[in-house]
Each structure stands twice: as structure tokens, then as C-alpha cells.
Scaffold this motif. Structure first.
Motif, PDB file in Angstrom:
ATOM      1  N   ALA A   9       0.845  -1.197   0.000  1.00  0.00           N
ATOM      2  CA  ALA A   9       0.000   0.000   0.000  1.00  0.00           C
ATOM      3  C   ALA A   9       0.878   1.244   0.000  1.00  0.00           C
ATOM      4  O   ALA A   9       1.713   1.426   0.879  1.00  0.00           O
ATOM      5  CB  ALA A   9      -0.900   0.007   1.232  1.00  0.00           C
ATOM      6  N   ASP A 189     -14.232   2.183  -1.814  1.00  0.00           N
ATOM      7  CA  ASP A 189     -13.248   1.265  -2.381  1.00  0.00           C
ATOM      8  C   ASP A 189     -12.698   1.740  -3.721  1.00  0.00           C
ATOM      9  O   ASP A 189     -11.489   1.655  -3.969  1.00  0.00           O
ATOM     10  CB  ASP A 189     -13.866  -0.129  -2.540  1.00  0.00           C
ATOM     11  N   ARG A 192     -10.315   4.593  -3.175  1.00  0.00           N
ATOM     12  CA  ARG A 192      -8.998   4.162  -2.696  1.00  0.00           C
ATOM     13  C   ARG A 192      -8.107   3.734  -3.851  1.00  0.00           C
ATOM     14  O   ARG A 192      -6.910   4.013  -3.874  1.00  0.00           O
ATOM     15  CB  ARG A 192      -9.141   3.003  -1.698  1.00  0.00           C
ATOM     16  N   GLU A 198      -4.960   1.624  -2.698  1.00  0.00           N
ATOM     17  CA  GLU A 198      -5.044   0.167  -2.809  1.00  0.00           C
ATOM     18  C   GLU A 198      -4.434  -0.257  -4.141  1.00  0.00           C
ATOM     19  O   GLU A 198      -4.875   0.192  -5.192  1.00  0.00           O
ATOM     20  CB  GLU A 198      -6.501  -0.297  -2.725  1.00  0.00           C
ATOM     21  N   ALA A 204      -8.647  -5.505  -3.813  1.00  0.00           N
ATOM     22  CA  ALA A 204      -9.535  -4.488  -4.368  1.00  0.00           C
ATOM     23  C   ALA A 204     -10.788  -5.143  -4.946  1.00  0.00           C
ATOM     24  O   ALA A 204     -11.912  -4.681  -4.743  1.00  0.00           O
ATOM     25  CB  ALA A 204      -8.810  -3.690  -5.450  1.00  0.00           C
TER      26      ALA A 204
END
Length: 231
Positions: A9, A189, A192, A198, A204
Motif C-alpha cells: 500500500a 473502495d 482508494r 489500494e 480491491a
């Protein structure tokens, strides 16, 4: 998937736009591929005898929940290898199979097939709309994290309690709340990924898949309760 560093990350926004776009493309590709085992699993699930659930619905649901949580942990533990991809597909197959009881129930309604289609279409529309918002605006929706986590915990707790109470009105409220929570998770999500938070395609995909899966279930339950037609 050859090195852990490829999936580590990064600092938010540290990745170049080309890398972030590649992560997003690969995530969408893998998400599309997960639909294959999901559909295959649901086709088997529709024809599976789930009579054991009628004898012990609470225990059966809790056991299945434990199995799926275990598979999710296994996917996470192997996310940097091809094993993570295989386990992800296994998880989506099992998830599709577990749709069997709900789909069997829906097909008992005169318009059950139509409502299943509406739920699938609604899930797709919500996903593409929110994913487009997160992608086009590139806004960081990370601020939703704590709120969504709290909402998820409340939905899970309410669902567990309602396994014992089985009150239709509470089920409707839970389904409506779940739609809001998992729609929020889609924004969270995708944001990100877009903003470089991510870079692991497997994780993911798993995150977005779970949102779509629960969104679909919640929409079916809501549609059946409000629009279901019996003889």
C-alpha cells in the motif's frame, strides 16, 4: 504477481496516474471474471436441496457465515500469489451457491424472475454510477470509512438479532440500511484505488465484490417485500 512490493500500500496519491489506472483496469477485469463462478455457483444453488436450513436456519446461516469469513481470510493471506486469485474465485463460487435459498424463495413469486432481474440491473446501475463518480471526480472518499464501518457493524448485529426475531419490518429496515452502507463502500473502495490507496488487485476486487454481492441481496429482499406477487 511476483513480488510483495508490487502490492504494498503506497502513500496516498504517490503512484503515477498510469499505475493507478492500470490497477483500476485490472480490478474491473478480475471483478468481471468473478461473475463467472458466481453465476455457476448460483445455478447449482438454485437446484440444491437446502432443506437442512428449514430444520436449523440459524445454525446453518452461522456456519455458512463462518465458512465465507474463513475464505476471505484465506484470500487475504494469499493475496500476493496466484493462490489468492484461485481462492477468490472459490469464494465467489461459494457465495453464488449460497444465493440458492434466496433465489429459490424469489422464484416462488409470480414475478420472481423479473424482480431478480431488476435487482441485478439495479446493482449494476448503482455500481457504474458510483464508480464513475469516484473515478471522474477523483475525490477522496476516505472520510466515509469510520461511518461505513459503524453502519456495517450495526447491519450485521441487527441481522444476527433478526435471525432469532424474524420480524419482517426489521428485515425491511436492515435491507434499506444495507443498500446505503454498501453503496457507500463502493464509493470508498473505488476512491482508494483511484487515489493510490489500494494496489492489490485481489483485495480491491474482493472489497468491491462484497459490496455488490450484499447490495444485490438487499435489493432482492426489498423488492420481494414491496413488489412480490403471489397467487
Amino acid at each position: 504477481m511476483q513480488s510483495d512490493s508490487k502490492y504494498a500500500a503506497p502513500v496516498l496519491g504517490a503512484l503515477s496516474p498510469s499505475i493507478r489506472n492500470k490497477v483500476l483496469r485490472n480490478t474491473y477485469l478480475m471483478l468481471a471474471l468473478t461473475m463467472i463462478p458466481t453465476i455457476a455457483g448460483s445455478a447449482i444453488g438454485i437446484n440444491t436441496d437446502f432443506s437442512f436450513l428449514a430444520q436449523s436456519p440459524i445454525m446453518g446461516s452461522l456456519i455458512m457465515l463462518a465458512v465465507m469469513v474463513g475464505l476471505m481470510f484465506a484470500v487475504s493471506a494469499t493475496r500476493n500469489s496466484i493462490g489468492g486469485v484461485i481462492l477468490l474465485f472459490l469464494f465467489t463460487f461459494v457465495a453464488g451457491w449460497w444465493l440458492g435459498p434466496l433465489l429459490q424463495y424469489a422464484l416462488q413469486f409470480n414475478n420472481g424472475t423479473q424482480l431478480i432481474g431488476f435487482a441485478a440491473a439495479g446493482t449494476g446501475i448503482i455500481f457504474f454510477t458510483l464508480a464513475s463518480v469516484a473515478t471522474v471526480t477523483r475525490k477522496d472518499f476516505g472520510f466515509l470509512g469510520n461511518f461505513l464501518l459503524t453502519g456495517l457493524i450495526l447491519v450485521i448485529l441487527a441481522s444476527l438479532v433478526n435471525l432469532f426475531l424474524a420480524i419482517p419490518a426489521i428485515s425491511l429496515i436492515i435491507s434499506a440500511a444495507a443498500i446505503l452502507v454498501f453503496s457507500g463502500f463502493i464509493l470508498f473502495d473505488v476512491s482508494r484505488i483511484v487515489n493510490g490507496g489500494e494496489t492489490n488487485y485481489v483485495m480491491a476486487t474482493l472489497g468491491i465484490y462484497l459490496s455488490l454481492y450484499n447490495l444485490f441481496i438487499s435489493l432482492i429482499q426489498l423488492l420481494l417485500a414491496l413488489l412480490g406477487e403471489r397467487d
